[in-house]
Design an enzyme around this catalytic site. Structure first.
Site, PDB file in Angstrom:
ATOM      1  N   LYS A 186       0.814  -1.222   0.000  1.00 27.09           N
ATOM      2  CA  LYS A 186       0.000   0.000   0.000  1.00 27.09           C
ATOM      3  C   LYS A 186       0.850   1.276   0.000  1.00 27.09           C
ATOM      4  O   LYS A 186       0.443   2.280  -0.565  1.00 27.09           O
ATOM      5  CB  LYS A 186      -0.946   0.015   1.218  1.00 27.09           C
ATOM      6  CG  LYS A 186      -2.107  -0.959   1.092  1.00 27.09           C
ATOM      7  CD  LYS A 186      -3.059  -0.816   2.282  1.00 27.09           C
ATOM      8  CE  LYS A 186      -4.194  -1.808   2.217  1.00 27.09           C
ATOM      9  NZ  LYS A 186      -5.179  -1.617   3.282  1.00 27.09           N
ATOM     10  N   ASP A 197     -10.027   3.189   2.407  1.00 25.08           N
ATOM     11  CA  ASP A 197     -10.178   2.510   3.709  1.00 25.08           C
ATOM     12  C   ASP A 197     -10.854   3.403   4.755  1.00 25.08           C
ATOM     13  O   ASP A 197     -11.758   2.972   5.468  1.00 25.08           O
ATOM     14  CB  ASP A 197      -8.810   2.062   4.252  1.00 25.08           C
ATOM     15  CG  ASP A 197      -8.343   0.753   3.653  1.00 25.08           C
ATOM     16  OD1 ASP A 197      -9.189  -0.039   3.195  1.00 25.08           O
ATOM     17  OD2 ASP A 197      -7.117   0.506   3.652  1.00 25.08           O
TER      18      ASP A 197
END
Ligand code: NAP
Length: 280
Positions: free
Chosen positions: A66, A102
């Site tokens: 990420k 997220d």
């Protein structure tokens, strides 16, 4: 020609993303497929360039890439750039653009349970890793009054607070400090990997001193009811598992790729069923 979407990470075999996205693509009768690609260490740049070259429309990024993917993208959206992590990439007009869904996914799952407005709410986040960063930045952006962070390594919590452009009232705490002073929080959010399968008996802190009116959330979704959430239930707190965050971050990624808002509730049901939970 069938459009391609996907996920890169290592490992990816356990991921629920292919099931969630392929079901939504089918339901919307889109000629497209989502595939999980295992990318071995050292192969990230080659994998990203390869996906770009074959014309993938968009992809998710999971552990451990990420943060590492950022140098290989053409552009990173402001929030993802501030968080320093990307979980969704859109391929548009030859450019790869990174986003982070997220934090917004988490807030979408929490919002229906909140009885106080964000600007009146006091939150504790347990953990200071990638997921905690996304959640802290998102809750700070929606104007949460106070957000404390406790972590095994408190210096990481301090760094997180310093780096967030929005400035809620915040303290960095050790796990022991937070455990001793839990009563004042409206929301307690567990973001560490503690309690995740197979280590399902562990909890990061005891909830003994939590208020019974607190919302307790664990973003770990395997198992759906962690030992931490079991403790919270025993105290009479309202609880939230990680299935909603998983589904809503996926729904937002799907929307960025296709321009269509999928049925996020159905995505959540798919996650819960796949994890063997029951739908209430
Ligand atoms: P990460 O960046 O590796 O961060 C891990 C965090 O857990 C750090 O705060 C770390 O503390 C703490 N930690 C790990 N082992 C510990 C231990 N034995 N004792 C105390 N603290 C410990 O991981 P992440 O990406 O944030 O993910 C964390 C969890 O969230 C994972 O279980 C992941 O599956 C879940 N997650 C769920 C969703 C969802 O959609 N529901 C989305 C993202 C992530 P230190 O800083 O001290 O190392």
């Amino acid at each position: 020609m069938t459009d391609l979407y996907g996920l890169i990470g290592f490992p990816v075999s356990h991921s629920m993303s292919p099931a969630i996205h392929n079901e939504a693509l089918q339901d919307l009768q889109l000629d497209a497929h989502y595939h999980a690609f295992k990318v071995e260490e050292g192969q990230l740049e080659a994998a990203v360039n390869g996906l770009k070259a074959i014309g993938i429309k968009g992809f998710n990024v999971t552990v451990p890439y990420k943060e590492a993917i950022i140098p290989y993208l053409d552009e990173v959206e402001e929030t993802a750039s501030a968080i320093g992590a990307v979980n969704t990439v859109v391929h548009s007009e030859g450019r790869l653009i990174g986003y982070n869904t997220d934090g917004k996914g988490f807030y979408s799952s929490l919002k229906p349970l909140m009885t106080k407005k964000p600007e009146e709410a006091k939150m504790l986040i347990i953990g200071a890793g990638g997921a905690a960063r996304a959640i802290y930045f998102s809750m700070a952006t929606v104007g949460c009054l106070a957000i404390d962070i406790c972590n095994r390594t408190p210096s990481k919590a301090e760094k997180l607070i310093e780096e967030c452009p929005a400035k809620p009232i915040s303290k960095a705490l050790s796990l022991a400090q937070a455990e001793a002073d839990l009563a004042g929080y409206d929301m307690i959010i567990q973001t560490t990997s503690i309690g995740m399968h197979p280590d399902t008996d562990s909890v990061p802190i005891s909830l003994e001193k939590a208020g019974t009116d607190a919302i307790v959330c664990d973003i770990v979704y395997n198992p759906l009811k962690t030992a931490f959430l079991q403790q919270a239930e025993q105290k009479g707190c309202r609880t939230l598992n990680g299935a909603g965050m998983l589904a809503y971050q996926a729904a937002l990624a799907f929307e960025y790729w296709t321009g269509i808002h999928p049925d996020a509730e159905k995505m959540k049901t798919t996650v819960i069923k796949k994890l063997g939970g029951s739908i209430c």
